[in-house]
Design a protein around this motif. Structure first.
Motif, mmCIF file in Angstrom:
data_model
loop_
_atom_site.group_PDB
_atom_site.id
_atom_site.type_symbol
_atom_site.label_atom_id
_atom_site.label_comp_id
_atom_site.label_asym_id
_atom_site.label_seq_id
_atom_site.Cartn_x
_atom_site.Cartn_y
_atom_site.Cartn_z
ATOM 1 N N GLU A 45 2.486 53.940 10.699
ATOM 2 C CA GLU A 45 1.845 52.677 11.065
ATOM 3 C C GLU A 45 2.041 51.705 9.904
ATOM 4 O O GLU A 45 2.456 52.102 8.816
ATOM 5 N N HIS A 46 1.672 50.451 10.114
ATOM 6 C CA HIS A 46 1.638 49.527 8.972
ATOM 7 C C HIS A 46 0.552 49.983 8.008
ATOM 8 O O HIS A 46 -0.558 50.322 8.440
ATOM 9 N N LEU A 47 0.883 49.968 6.741
ATOM 10 C CA LEU A 47 -0.063 50.434 5.724
ATOM 11 C C LEU A 47 -1.418 49.730 5.825
ATOM 12 O O LEU A 47 -2.461 50.349 5.633
ATOM 13 N N THR A 48 -1.392 48.444 6.163
ATOM 14 C CA THR A 48 -2.654 47.678 6.198
ATOM 15 C C THR A 48 -3.661 48.272 7.187
ATOM 16 O O THR A 48 -4.856 48.072 7.025
ATOM 17 N N LEU A 49 -3.161 48.983 8.205
ATOM 18 C CA LEU A 49 -4.095 49.591 9.162
ATOM 19 C C LEU A 49 -5.088 50.495 8.427
ATOM 20 O O LEU A 49 -6.248 50.616 8.819
ATOM 21 N N PRO A 77 -2.867 59.129 8.082
ATOM 22 C CA PRO A 77 -3.697 60.166 7.459
ATOM 23 C C PRO A 77 -4.760 60.688 8.426
ATOM 24 O O PRO A 77 -5.434 61.692 8.146
ATOM 25 N N GLU A 78 -4.919 60.001 9.552
ATOM 26 C CA GLU A 78 -5.931 60.348 10.561
ATOM 27 C C GLU A 78 -5.619 59.514 11.784
ATOM 28 O O GLU A 78 -4.673 58.718 11.757
ATOM 29 N N LEU A 79 -6.400 59.687 12.862
ATOM 30 C CA LEU A 79 -6.045 58.972 14.088
ATOM 31 C C LEU A 79 -7.065 57.974 14.605
ATOM 32 O O LEU A 79 -6.811 57.295 15.591
ATOM 33 N N THR A 80 -8.187 57.866 13.944
ATOM 34 C CA THR A 80 -9.194 56.930 14.456
ATOM 35 C C THR A 80 -8.694 55.485 14.353
ATOM 36 O O THR A 80 -8.750 54.735 15.339
ATOM 37 N N ALA A 81 -8.182 55.101 13.180
ATOM 38 C CA ALA A 81 -7.666 53.733 13.028
ATOM 39 C C ALA A 81 -6.482 53.482 13.979
ATOM 40 O O ALA A 81 -6.468 52.460 14.670
#
Ligand code: HAM
Length: 413
Positions: A45-49, A77-81
């Motif tokens: 994903e985009h790092l800013t996410l 690193p996870e899926l919530t975001a």
């Protein structure tokens, strides 16, 4: 030169991959029985996410990189975001609540040890659109039932980050998150030093009192004395629901969770044995993220299991699938393939020779993989419409009409 796998990653051989698939299947089936449906998002994903809420500090904990066009990206690193980003982009007009689940690999730049990897898997759910205690109740009950169905021996602790938020409402965001992180790491000496250095020592006693509260619903009254103007009704309703549904849990107001987005009820489950220090097998809670990703402010709640940790301690074994080898004498290879194709209706493993070995070697291979039956396609019998069926366990064999083979194996297996 042998090339090793990267630090903190693992290979899964068939037995282990099958065992993991069996556990995943239980998780999926139960999540689906509650109306959750699978979603899948990109691996990067985009790092800013991930920095938008947690700040640049998080970058050292994740796999962040620039692509060839200089875009700043990160392995999730996870899926919530990611799920909330997807929700804002694709599903914000869908009827609420939305019930999503996922099973996917995640990446964190950790110090690898037992139960802590750089690539690991999460099975999780997000329930989007409700801030009712019923939403928290549903996801906690779902997590609990999955762990029970997997015969795990665990404890479930439930807290509420709103309490500390209320207590620290006059402290700015940056200091608030610093404090929460120290509480999460149980670094109470560091916390004391930090509060003193920031002129916040007035909070020390009440924080300490609050995070020491652990037990049954009676601790809510104690917490009320520390934070009299906090509304405890959501938590009380949740506790009532959990009791009604006979969920075993403890309240624990020291749970703040490592991730910064939680706003309400939070919970964690710990395995009682088998994992050592890395025994947290589930973490979750209610949060607000969608407004940060360009959507409206939608309340959500969810959790994620540390799938690898659960796989490590879960004792359920997948159903064993039997193997049949369809062997052939020279010249009969393609006849054997045709028969094998028909036998695959049995939903067993049906193998054929791909090494042009002689019959003896084919049969010894069948034994070495623990095959239950060998079907031998030999010229003489084949001319009479028959094959030899050898029971490799009993060491017996019969000559049988090809037309009867499927029925016979169906009966035997
Ligand atoms: P989390 O607590 O960071 O929460 O991760 C969830 C679970 O993933 C942990 O409880 C742990 O079992 C497992 N886990 C974390 N890091 C590792 C690792 N390096 N190796 C093996 N297992 C690990 C979340 O990620 C939230 N997104 C959960 C959530 C969903 N909250 C709301 N919705």
């Amino acid at each position: 030169l042998k090339i090793e796998k990267p630090r903190g990653t693992r290979d899964f051989l068939p037995d282990e991959a099958e065992r993991r698939r069996g556990i995943e299947q239980v998780m999926r089936e139960i999540a689906e029985s509650y109306g959750y449906r699978e979603v899948s998002t990109p691996t990067f994903e985009h790092l800013t996410l991930f920095t938008i809420k947690s700040g640049e500090d998080i970058v050292k904990e994740i796999y962040a990189f620039k692509d060839k066009s200089g875009r700043e990206l990160a392995l999730r690193p996870e899926l919530t975001a990611p799920v909330m980003r997807m929700f804002v982009n694709e599903c914000s007009v869908m009827p609420k609540p939305l019930r999503f689940y996922y099973f996917a690999n995640c990446f964190r730049y950790e110090n690898p040890q037992k139960g802590r990897y750089r690539e690991f898997w999460q099975f999780g759910v997000e329930l989007i659109g409700s801030d009712s205690y019923l939403a928290d109740l549903e996801v906690i009950v779902l997590a609990y039932n999955i762990m029970r169905n997997l015969n795990l021996d665990f404890i479930l602790n439930i807290g509420h980050v709103g309490l500390l938020r209320k207590l620290l409402e006059d402290v700015d965001e940056v200091r608030y998150h610093r404090i929460m992180r120290m509480i999460d790491k149980k670094d109470l000496q560091g916390l004391e030093r930090y509060l003193n250095s920031e002129g916040l020592e007035g909070y020390l006693e009440s924080i300490n009192e609050l995070i020491r509260l652990k037990g049954g619903t009676e601790i809510i009254d104690h917490a009320r004395e520390i934070i009299p103007d906090f509304d405890f009704s959501h938590l009380q309703n949740l506790c009532k629901g959990l009791e009604k549904l006979q969920i075993d849990y403890n309240l624990d107001f020291s749970i703040v969770r490592g991730l910064d987005y939680y706003t309400g009820v939070v919970f964690e489950a710990f395995a009682k044995k088998g994992l050592g220090a890395q025994n947290q097998i589930c973490g979750g809670g209610s949060y607000r993220l969608s407004h940060l990703f360009g959507g409206s402010d939608v309340p959500s709640t969810g959790f994620a299991f540390g799938f690898d940790r659960i796989a490590e301690i879960c004792e359920i074994e997948p159903r064993a699938i039997e193997s049949i080898l369809v062997a052939s004498t020279a010249g009969m290879e393609l006849k054997a393939l045709e028969i094998a194709e028909k036998l695959r209706k049995l939903s067993k493993r049906v193998l054929t020779d791909v090494m042009e070995r002689n019959l003896k070697k084919q049969l010894s291979f069948a034994n070495s993989i623990g095959a239950r039956f060998a079907v031998i396609v030999a010229e003489k019998e084949f001319k009479e419409g028959k094959v030899i069926l050898r029971d490799l366990e009993k060491g017996e064999q019969v000559v049988i009409r090809i037309g009867d083979l499927l029925k016979r194996l169906n009966r035997e297996l």
